[in-house]
Design a protein around this motif. Structure first.
Motif, mmCIF file in Angstrom:
data_model
loop_
_atom_site.group_PDB
_atom_site.id
_atom_site.type_symbol
_atom_site.label_atom_id
_atom_site.label_comp_id
_atom_site.label_asym_id
_atom_site.label_seq_id
_atom_site.Cartn_x
_atom_site.Cartn_y
_atom_site.Cartn_z
ATOM 1 N N UNK A 1 95.126 29.983 36.625
ATOM 2 C CA UNK A 1 95.748 31.018 35.547
ATOM 3 C C UNK A 1 94.741 31.968 35.426
ATOM 4 N N UNK A 2 93.415 31.693 35.479
ATOM 5 C CA UNK A 2 92.438 32.732 35.252
ATOM 6 C C UNK A 2 92.472 33.706 36.412
ATOM 7 N N UNK A 3 92.878 33.260 37.612
ATOM 8 C CA UNK A 3 92.876 34.372 38.587
ATOM 9 C C UNK A 3 93.855 35.431 38.236
ATOM 10 N N UNK A 4 95.396 34.738 37.999
ATOM 11 C CA UNK A 4 96.186 35.520 37.512
ATOM 12 C C UNK A 4 96.039 36.556 36.599
ATOM 13 N N UNK A 5 95.350 35.935 35.511
ATOM 14 C CA UNK A 5 95.328 36.916 34.045
ATOM 15 C C UNK A 5 94.187 37.903 34.691
ATOM 16 N N UNK A 6 93.042 37.625 35.387
ATOM 17 C CA UNK A 6 92.190 38.738 35.964
ATOM 18 C C UNK A 6 92.878 39.762 36.655
ATOM 19 N N UNK A 7 93.717 39.257 37.539
ATOM 20 C CA UNK A 7 94.276 40.199 38.292
ATOM 21 C C UNK A 7 95.106 41.195 37.527
ATOM 22 N N UNK B 1 87.720 32.116 33.592
ATOM 23 C CA UNK B 1 88.504 32.128 32.196
ATOM 24 C C UNK B 1 87.754 32.704 31.036
ATOM 25 N N UNK B 2 86.247 32.573 31.146
ATOM 26 C CA UNK B 2 85.602 33.483 30.052
ATOM 27 C C UNK B 2 85.706 35.072 30.230
ATOM 28 N N UNK B 3 85.554 35.243 31.446
ATOM 29 C CA UNK B 3 85.480 36.699 31.884
ATOM 30 C C UNK B 3 86.878 37.390 31.540
ATOM 31 N N UNK B 4 87.851 36.648 31.724
ATOM 32 C CA UNK B 4 89.183 37.148 31.218
ATOM 33 C C UNK B 4 89.362 37.555 29.852
ATOM 34 N N UNK B 5 88.991 36.537 29.043
ATOM 35 C CA UNK B 5 88.978 36.403 27.869
ATOM 36 C C UNK B 5 88.100 37.612 27.217
ATOM 37 N N UNK B 6 86.939 37.985 27.638
ATOM 38 C CA UNK B 6 86.234 39.070 27.411
ATOM 39 C C UNK B 6 86.876 40.614 27.624
ATOM 40 N N UNK B 7 87.394 40.375 29.020
ATOM 41 C CA UNK B 7 88.172 41.776 29.284
ATOM 42 C C UNK B 7 89.230 42.159 28.463
ATOM 43 N N UNK B 8 89.781 40.800 27.987
ATOM 44 C CA UNK B 8 91.262 41.040 27.211
ATOM 45 C C UNK B 8 90.804 41.425 25.768
ATOM 46 N N UNK B 9 89.547 40.870 25.284
ATOM 47 C CA UNK B 9 89.386 41.447 24.023
ATOM 48 C C UNK B 9 88.656 42.649 24.031
#
Length: 74
Positions: free
Chosen positions: A6-12, A32-40
């Motif tokens: 899920x983290x890979x899909x979200x980052x993509x 996952x943490x990186x995806x959260x940071x980018x989204x925020x």
């Protein structure tokens, strides 16, 4: 094709393409943490841009605000 997390899909989705190999090599929890940071960061950026736009419109005379807003936003 290998199963993506899920983290890979979200980052993509957030990055609009495949993340760099160095990011893909990170542990799942870090991705996952990186995806959260980018989204925020994207959310805060959008909020800041909206606030700036609203503040700018306050300097436009009231009778023409609607026209200016339509020209700028389409």
């Amino acid at each position: 094709m290998s199963q993506q997390s899920a983290a890979d899909v979200r980052l993509r989705e957030l990055l609009g393409g495949d993340p760099p190999e160095a990011v893909s090599a990170l542990p799942e929890a870090d991705r996952t943490a990186l995806a959260d940071l980018v989204a925020d960061a994207r959310r805060r950026q959008a909020q800041s841009l909206e606030e700036s736009f609203d503040a700018t419109l306050k300097h436009v005379p009231f009778p023409v605000r609607r026209i200016v807003k339509k020209v700028l936003l389409g």
